[in-house]
Design an enzyme around this catalytic site. Structure first.
Site, mmCIF file in Angstrom:
data_model
loop_
_atom_site.group_PDB
_atom_site.id
_atom_site.type_symbol
_atom_site.label_atom_id
_atom_site.label_comp_id
_atom_site.label_asym_id
_atom_site.label_seq_id
_atom_site.Cartn_x
_atom_site.Cartn_y
_atom_site.Cartn_z
ATOM 1 N N THR A 150 0.651 -1.524 -0.118
ATOM 2 C CA THR A 150 0.257 -0.091 -0.268
ATOM 3 C C THR A 150 0.862 1.298 -0.160
ATOM 4 O O THR A 150 1.410 1.463 0.504
ATOM 5 C CB THR A 150 -1.106 0.123 1.245
ATOM 6 O OG1 THR A 150 -2.246 -1.184 1.109
ATOM 7 C CG2 THR A 150 -1.598 1.563 1.434
ATOM 8 N N ARG A 178 -13.495 -6.850 0.371
ATOM 9 C CA ARG A 178 -13.161 -7.393 2.111
ATOM 10 C C ARG A 178 -12.533 -5.800 2.029
ATOM 11 O O ARG A 178 -11.930 -5.206 0.848
ATOM 12 C CB ARG A 178 -11.529 -7.713 2.164
ATOM 13 C CG ARG A 178 -10.913 -8.063 2.895
ATOM 14 C CD ARG A 178 -10.396 -7.459 2.351
ATOM 15 N NE ARG A 178 -8.426 -7.522 3.601
ATOM 16 C CZ ARG A 178 -7.939 -6.662 3.682
ATOM 17 N NH1 ARG A 178 -7.273 -5.823 2.829
ATOM 18 N NH2 ARG A 178 -6.342 -6.515 4.192
ATOM 19 N N VAL A 179 -12.108 -5.366 2.663
ATOM 20 C CA VAL A 179 -11.467 -3.736 3.491
ATOM 21 C C VAL A 179 -10.697 -4.259 4.366
ATOM 22 O O VAL A 179 -11.056 -4.472 5.362
ATOM 23 C CB VAL A 179 -12.793 -3.118 3.592
ATOM 24 C CG1 VAL A 179 -12.463 -1.549 4.023
ATOM 25 C CG2 VAL A 179 -14.279 -2.638 3.301
ATOM 26 N N GLY A 180 -9.418 -2.994 3.923
ATOM 27 C CA GLY A 180 -8.073 -3.208 4.716
ATOM 28 C C GLY A 180 -8.438 -2.158 5.867
ATOM 29 O O GLY A 180 -9.368 -1.322 5.872
ATOM 30 N N ASP A 181 -7.216 -1.859 6.444
ATOM 31 C CA ASP A 181 -6.583 -1.029 6.960
ATOM 32 C C ASP A 181 -6.381 0.138 6.567
ATOM 33 O O ASP A 181 -6.922 1.601 6.738
ATOM 34 C CB ASP A 181 -5.672 -1.359 8.097
ATOM 35 C CG ASP A 181 -4.304 -1.361 6.704
ATOM 36 O OD1 ASP A 181 -4.407 -2.055 6.011
ATOM 37 O OD2 ASP A 181 -3.777 -0.719 7.041
ATOM 38 N N THR A 201 1.474 0.363 6.569
ATOM 39 C CA THR A 201 1.760 -0.688 5.064
ATOM 40 C C THR A 201 1.155 -2.047 5.843
ATOM 41 O O THR A 201 2.543 -2.189 6.535
ATOM 42 C CB THR A 201 2.199 -0.510 3.851
ATOM 43 O OG1 THR A 201 2.297 -1.712 2.724
ATOM 44 C CG2 THR A 201 3.607 -0.517 4.851
ATOM 45 N N GLY A 202 1.112 -3.157 5.414
ATOM 46 C CA GLY A 202 0.888 -4.715 6.426
ATOM 47 C C GLY A 202 0.273 -5.864 5.939
ATOM 48 O O GLY A 202 -0.836 -4.983 4.702
ATOM 49 N N GLY A 204 -4.088 -5.682 6.577
ATOM 50 C CA GLY A 204 -4.920 -4.904 7.148
ATOM 51 C C GLY A 204 -5.269 -5.345 8.992
ATOM 52 O O GLY A 204 -5.516 -4.877 9.701
HETATM 53 C C1 SD4 Z 1 -4.635 -4.111 2.935
HETATM 54 N N1 SD4 Z 1 -2.524 -2.916 4.634
HETATM 55 O O1 SD4 Z 1 -5.452 -4.003 2.344
HETATM 56 C C2 SD4 Z 1 -3.054 -3.237 3.355
HETATM 57 C C3 SD4 Z 1 -2.831 -4.182 2.278
HETATM 58 C C4 SD4 Z 1 -1.207 -3.372 2.584
HETATM 59 O O2 SD4 Z 1 1.129 -4.508 2.104
HETATM 60 O O3 SD4 Z 1 0.034 -2.521 3.461
HETATM 61 N N2 SD4 Z 1 -0.137 -4.364 1.864
HETATM 62 O O4 SD4 Z 1 -4.449 -4.966 4.075
#
Ligand code: SD4
Length: 291
Positions: A150, A178-181, A201-202, A204
């Site tokens: 992200t 699906r919704v992430g952070d 990032t990572g 979510g």
């Molecule tokens: C998510 N945090 O949708 C985002 C994906 C992401 O490195 O950052 N990936 O969960």
């Protein structure tokens, strides 16, 4: 003082543009939007905007958010399809008094009404990635959720205004809807011009368990330097998750305070980030493993 910090190497062209603007006294909102759009428009960054990674149904559903650290206005879109620049739609939504966060069809309807550019965001390259992944998953070589990045940024302008923004296609092969952070305030981003901002990032699902961007801003408000705040928050969440659940997903955070000081922390090896400030030309760094 001015400055901008961003997750991943892919942000360097964007923050270079933003740096030029900030030097001339541009608004932190305009600078951060320009920087994120640069990443969204580039077809080969396969986890943001055009060319983003598709969901299980081979559709590109995008999440994005914008926050103004002066007014604390927030705008966000989630699971939006077929619009070129989700960040611009999110920023426009931040000007609304209510209905600031829209998902799916509702977000698309708003974007259409406001005259935003429609675009098929699924590229041939992304289709190839999808088909290869389907094969790999069938052969059980790889988990469906690996492979995602992200772009998240925090920006400070010469007037002392701060902004934060994110944009992503989320997790590769995610479920439809699906919704992430990334579009969630406090998790994927948070900024307060009186203190500073952070972005994540990572994974979510795990980042949300710690409301980690807000936590970093809270620690900075208590007087911590951004570096100490990032390390404290990431280590704490990583430990909590391991203790309670046996493992922690990827957690990588960037932060900047309203003096232009910045920090980064991660629980993965080789997290890259980009930074430009009044004192530092645009540059990419790669972290070492923090374990
Ligand atoms: C998510 N945090 O949708 C985002 C994906 C992401 O490195 O950052 N990936 O969960």
């Amino acid at each position: 003082m001015w400055g901008i910090i961003a997750t991943w190497r892919m942000a360097v062209e964007g923050i270079t543009k933003a740096d030029e603007m900030l030097k001339e006294g541009a608004d932190a909102g305009d600078a951060i939007e320009t920087a994120i759009k640069e990443v969204e428009d580039f077809p080969y960054y396969k986890s943001v905007g055009y060319g983003g990674l598709p969901n299980e149904e081979m559709e590109v559903e995008l999440d994005a958010a914008y926050m103004d650290g002066d007014t604390l206005d927030i705008g966000a879109v989630a699971a939006i399809k077929d619009y070129a620049n989700p960040i611009s739609i999110a920023r426009r939504l931040s000007h609304e008094k209510v209905n600031c966060m829209l998902v799916g069809e509702g977000a698309e309807k708003f974007a259409h009404k406001e005259g935003f550019e429609r675009k098929n965001m699924l590229t041939d390259r992304a289709k190839i990635h999808y088909r290869n992944r389907v094969k790999e998953v069938q052969q059980q070589e790889i988990k469906p959720y690996s492979g995602h990045d992200t772009v998240g940024m925090v920006c400070l302008d010469t007037h002392g205004k701060m902004t934060a923004a994110t944009s992503t296609s989320g997790l590769f092969m995610k479920k439809k809807g699906r919704v992430g952070d990334s579009p969630i305030s406090g998790s994927g981003f948070y900024v307060d011009s009186k203190v500073g901002g952070a972005s994540a990032t990572g994974l979510g699902e795990d980042l949300m368990k710690g409301c980690i961007s807000y936590e970093i801003v809270r620690l900075m408000k208590e007087g911590m330097h951004p570096q100490e705040a990032c390390e404290t928050a990431v280590n704490k969440l990583d430990e909590e998750l391991k203790e309670r659940r046996g493992k922690a997903g990827d957690l990588s955070l960037i932060a900047m305070n309203n003096k232009g000081e910045w920090g980064v922390a991660t629980n993965i090896e080789g997290f890259s980030f980009a930074i430009a400030t009044e004192n530092e030309k645009p540059i990419v760094y790669l972290t070492k493993n923090v374990d």
